[in-house]
Motif scaffolding. Structure first.
Motif, PDB file in Angstrom:
ATOM      1  N   CYS A  24     -41.351 -33.009  24.933  1.00  0.00           N
ATOM      2  CA  CYS A  24     -42.245 -31.928  24.508  1.00  0.00           C
ATOM      3  C   CYS A  24     -41.976 -30.677  25.335  1.00  0.00           C
ATOM      4  CB  CYS A  24     -43.698 -32.361  24.675  1.00  0.00           C
ATOM      5  SG  CYS A  24     -44.880 -31.172  23.977  1.00  0.00           S
ATOM      6  N   LEU A  25     -42.041 -29.541  24.683  1.00  0.00           N
ATOM      7  CA  LEU A  25     -41.934 -28.245  25.339  1.00  0.00           C
ATOM      8  C   LEU A  25     -43.308 -27.592  25.325  1.00  0.00           C
ATOM      9  CD1 LEU A  25     -40.023 -26.083  26.579  1.00  0.00           C
ATOM     10  CD2 LEU A  25     -39.758 -25.164  24.278  1.00  0.00           C
ATOM     11  N   ILE A  26     -43.871 -27.339  26.513  1.00  0.00           N
ATOM     12  CA  ILE A  26     -45.197 -26.726  26.623  1.00  0.00           C
ATOM     13  C   ILE A  26     -45.044 -25.394  27.340  1.00  0.00           C
ATOM     14  CG2 ILE A  26     -47.510 -26.937  27.608  1.00  0.00           C
ATOM     15  CD1 ILE A  26     -47.225 -29.957  27.405  1.00  0.00           C
ATOM     16  N   ILE A  27     -45.609 -24.337  26.757  1.00  0.00           N
ATOM     17  CA  ILE A  27     -45.570 -23.015  27.373  1.00  0.00           C
ATOM     18  C   ILE A  27     -47.000 -22.606  27.704  1.00  0.00           C
ATOM     19  CG2 ILE A  27     -44.858 -20.613  27.154  1.00  0.00           C
ATOM     20  CD1 ILE A  27     -43.473 -23.125  24.708  1.00  0.00           C
ATOM     21  N   LEU A  28     -47.254 -22.288  28.974  1.00  0.00           N
ATOM     22  CA  LEU A  28     -48.559 -21.799  29.428  1.00  0.00           C
ATOM     23  C   LEU A  28     -48.375 -20.344  29.829  1.00  0.00           C
ATOM     24  CD1 LEU A  28     -49.738 -24.848  31.605  1.00  0.00           C
ATOM     25  CD2 LEU A  28     -50.188 -24.388  29.180  1.00  0.00           C
ATOM     26  N   ASP A  29     -48.868 -19.449  28.999  1.00  0.00           N
ATOM     27  CA  ASP A  29     -48.663 -18.010  29.177  1.00  0.00           C
ATOM     28  C   ASP A  29     -49.810 -17.399  29.979  1.00  0.00           C
ATOM     29  OD1 ASP A  29     -47.390 -15.526  28.722  1.00  0.00           O
ATOM     30  OD2 ASP A  29     -48.705 -15.115  27.016  1.00  0.00           O
ATOM     31  N   GLY A  30     -49.468 -16.533  30.951  1.00  0.00           N
ATOM     32  CA  GLY A  30     -50.494 -15.853  31.745  1.00  0.00           C
ATOM     33  C   GLY A  30     -51.095 -16.736  32.814  1.00  0.00           C
ATOM     34  N   PHE A  31     -50.239 -17.472  33.536  1.00  0.00           N
ATOM     35  CA  PHE A  31     -50.740 -18.430  34.525  1.00  0.00           C
ATOM     36  C   PHE A  31     -51.479 -17.739  35.673  1.00  0.00           C
ATOM     37  CE2 PHE A  31     -50.457 -21.568  37.955  1.00  0.00           C
ATOM     38  CZ  PHE A  31     -50.821 -22.730  37.282  1.00  0.00           C
ATOM     39  N   GLU A  32     -51.197 -16.440  35.912  1.00  0.00           N
ATOM     40  CA  GLU A  32     -51.890 -15.753  37.011  1.00  0.00           C
ATOM     41  C   GLU A  32     -53.395 -15.710  36.804  1.00  0.00           C
ATOM     42  OE1 GLU A  32     -51.405 -12.715  33.869  1.00  0.00           O
ATOM     43  OE2 GLU A  32     -49.990 -14.089  34.806  1.00  0.00           O
ATOM     44  N   SER A  33     -53.846 -15.958  35.569  1.00  0.00           N
ATOM     45  CA  SER A  33     -55.281 -15.909  35.268  1.00  0.00           C
ATOM     46  C   SER A  33     -56.068 -16.983  36.008  1.00  0.00           C
ATOM     47  CB  SER A  33     -55.516 -16.061  33.755  1.00  0.00           C
ATOM     48  OG  SER A  33     -54.862 -15.037  33.044  1.00  0.00           O
ATOM     49  N   VAL A  34     -55.403 -18.091  36.372  1.00  0.00           N
ATOM     50  CA  VAL A  34     -56.122 -19.158  37.071  1.00  0.00           C
ATOM     51  C   VAL A  34     -56.004 -19.014  38.588  1.00  0.00           C
ATOM     52  CG1 VAL A  34     -55.750 -20.716  35.134  1.00  0.00           C
ATOM     53  CG2 VAL A  34     -54.208 -20.824  37.097  1.00  0.00           C
ATOM     54  N   LEU A  35     -55.282 -17.981  39.044  1.00  0.00           N
ATOM     55  CA  LEU A  35     -55.149 -17.725  40.483  1.00  0.00           C
ATOM     56  C   LEU A  35     -56.211 -16.734  40.938  1.00  0.00           C
ATOM     57  CD1 LEU A  35     -51.258 -17.387  40.668  1.00  0.00           C
ATOM     58  CD2 LEU A  35     -52.655 -19.428  41.106  1.00  0.00           C
ATOM     59  N   GLN A  36     -56.597 -16.831  42.189  1.00  0.00           N
ATOM     60  CA  GLN A  36     -57.678 -16.008  42.730  1.00  0.00           C
ATOM     61  C   GLN A  36     -57.222 -14.576  42.982  1.00  0.00           C
ATOM     62  OE1 GLN A  36     -60.993 -16.914  43.276  1.00  0.00           O
ATOM     63  NE2 GLN A  36     -61.154 -14.708  43.561  1.00  0.00           N
ATOM     64  N   GLY A  37     -57.956 -13.611  42.455  1.00  0.00           N
ATOM     65  CA  GLY A  37     -57.694 -12.213  42.746  1.00  0.00           C
ATOM     66  C   GLY A  37     -58.447 -11.778  43.993  1.00  0.00           C
TER      67      GLY A  37
END
Length: 461
Positions: free
Chosen positions: A245-258
């Motif tokens: 399976c090929l899984i793409i998770l776009d915008g991973f920075e959204s789960v990182l703390q700003g």
């Protein structure tokens, strides 16, 4: 098709090759690949049932050569994805009935792989092993439509090599806002999707982003074809092991703390760290691609485990010309070069610049005569979002570098900021800015992205 029909097609093809090319017909491994393809099996399933041939040998050598040979032989475009539609009709038109030759009968029963000795192949996808006829499952939910693609050919080849040949299980595309990470991920996924039984695209750039247990429930539901919903990451890895399976998770920075420079996860999203670790360290036959404006700390410490990261720079001048060709811009080669260089080949920013150029009738030279050349308002909000994710110390370092007249060494930065903050904090902030693609180091000197200099200057006005 019935087994007898499949055998007859393979025998007819083999006899036609023998009559046309001289010598032997299909080799034993070619017969295996052709018959498996007529049953709509994936290459991994064919390799598993082949008696010892490796997946890579079948997928990279036997398959491509076979389809070229058959296309030439029948004067039609024959591929793995259409052979079951084309070959039965073509074989039925053979003028005289062909019966299996003694050589073909021998080949059909010959299970011994030729030299070089193949390596063991991975287990086949679970559903493929049951029926061998499943169509590829694709779920592009949230993916943007990319109709045209410019440049990045070198990056594409690099990524395809890492994923389809070297077997990389976790890949991260990193770059500043607007640089084209998502755009590249769509093109890459389209290019390699035939290597996988399923493809799933998910965007994490939501408000709020998907919690880990919600993502796991979603993915396990899709991979189990609605038979199961699990929040256990080990269960997800089981599915990634049983099917490719090929899984793409776009915008991973959204789960990182700003607002911090320690590379931590947002509260409630810490489990994503375990997901990355499981995907990169456990055996499976799948690949997960992340796009992110900043490199997660987990990735930085796992790159020796076969995790691959690619930091994207701007597009070249020729690609920028192609990108903006529909905007009817005009100027000398030097004008195009200056325009591309000033905005660092950033396609997102240059698309906004092209709208401002309409005021100048598309005349690049007239536009460049402005002083100063700032970031268009249409693109300012993108940089505001990325700048606001920085810690206070990171923002101060960016502003200091933006106002410096020459590149600065780490010793100079430490002497400026360590008077009021610990040296270790300054070093961590610099490391974080590198992970966020906002500064880069060359020969021991720190440089800030010129687009960020423009952003800082525009914000100060």
């Amino acid at each position: 098709m019935e087994p007898e029909q499949l055998d007859r097609i393979v025998d007819v093809v083999s006899a036609k090759i023998r009559a046309s090319e001289g010598g032997q017909g299909l080799t034993p491994v070619q017969r295996i690949v052709l018959r498996g393809s007529l049953e709509r099996q994936k290459y991994r399933g064919i390799a598993h049932n082949s008696g010892g041939y490796s997946y890579k040998y079948i997928q990279q050598e036997v398959g491509p050569d076979l389809w070229k040979l058959l296309s030439k032989l029948f004067e039609a475009e024959i591929k793995k994805t259409n052979c079951w539609d084309i070959l039965p009709e073509l074989c039925s038109k053979v003028s005289s009935p062909l019966v299996p030759s003694r050589e073909d009968a021998q080949s059909r029963n010959d299970a011994a792989p030729p030299a070089p000795a193949p390596v063991p192949a991975p287990a086949p996808p679970r559903e493929e092993a049951e029926s061998g006829t499943d169509q590829q499952f694709q779920d592009w939910d949230g993916a943007p439509e990319v109709r045209r693609f410019y440049g990045r050919q070198r990056e594409l080849e690099q990524l395809e090599q890492q994923i389809t040949i070297d077997g990389c299980k976790l890949v991260t595309l990193i770059g500043i806002v607007g640089i084209g990470k998502t755009w590249l991920a769509v093109k890459l996924a389209r290019n390699i999707r035939e290597h996988y039984d399923c493809l799933i695209w998910r965007s994490l750039d939501l408000q709020p982003p998907l919690l880990m247990h919600d993502l796991l429930e979603d993915l396990t539901q899709q991979l189990s074809r609605n038979r199961e919903r699990s929040t256990d990451v080990t269960r997800l890895v089981d599915y990634l092991r049983d099917q490719s399976c090929l899984i793409i998770l776009d915008g991973f920075e959204s789960v990182l703390q700003g607002g911090t420079h320690d590379g931590s996860y947002r509260s409630g999203y810490e489990d994503y760290s375990r997901l990355l670790k499981q995907i990169s360290t456990q055996f499976h036959q799948s690949c997960v691609i992340l796009t992110s404006r900043e490199k997660p700390k987990d990735i930085a410490v796992m790159e020796h485990l076969g995790v691959y990261s690619l930091s994207l720079s701007g597009l070249g001048e020729s690609a920028i010309r192609e990108l903006l060709t529909s905007r009817r811009l005009y100027g000398s080669d030097g004008d195009w070069r200056t325009l591309s260089s000033h905005y660092q080949g950033n396609p997102g920013v240059l698309a906004a610049v092209a709208m401002e150029l309409e005021v100048f009738g598309g005349d690049i030279a007239s536009f460049l005569n402005q002083t100063p050349l700032g970031i268009p308002r249409a693109a300012q909000s993108m940089f505001n979002q990325q700048f606001e994710r920085l810690s206070t110390l990171e923002q101060e370092i960016i502003q200091f570098l933006a106002n410096s007249h020459e590149p600065t060494s780490v010793e100079d930065l430490l002497s400026v900021f360590s008077e009021r903050v610990p040296s270790i904090d300054v070093r961590e902030a610099l490391s974080s800015l590198i992970r966020r693609s906002m500064v880069y180091v060359r020969e021991g000197r720190y440089f800030v992205q010129s687009l960020l200099i423009a952003h800082v200057n525009d914000s100060a006005e």
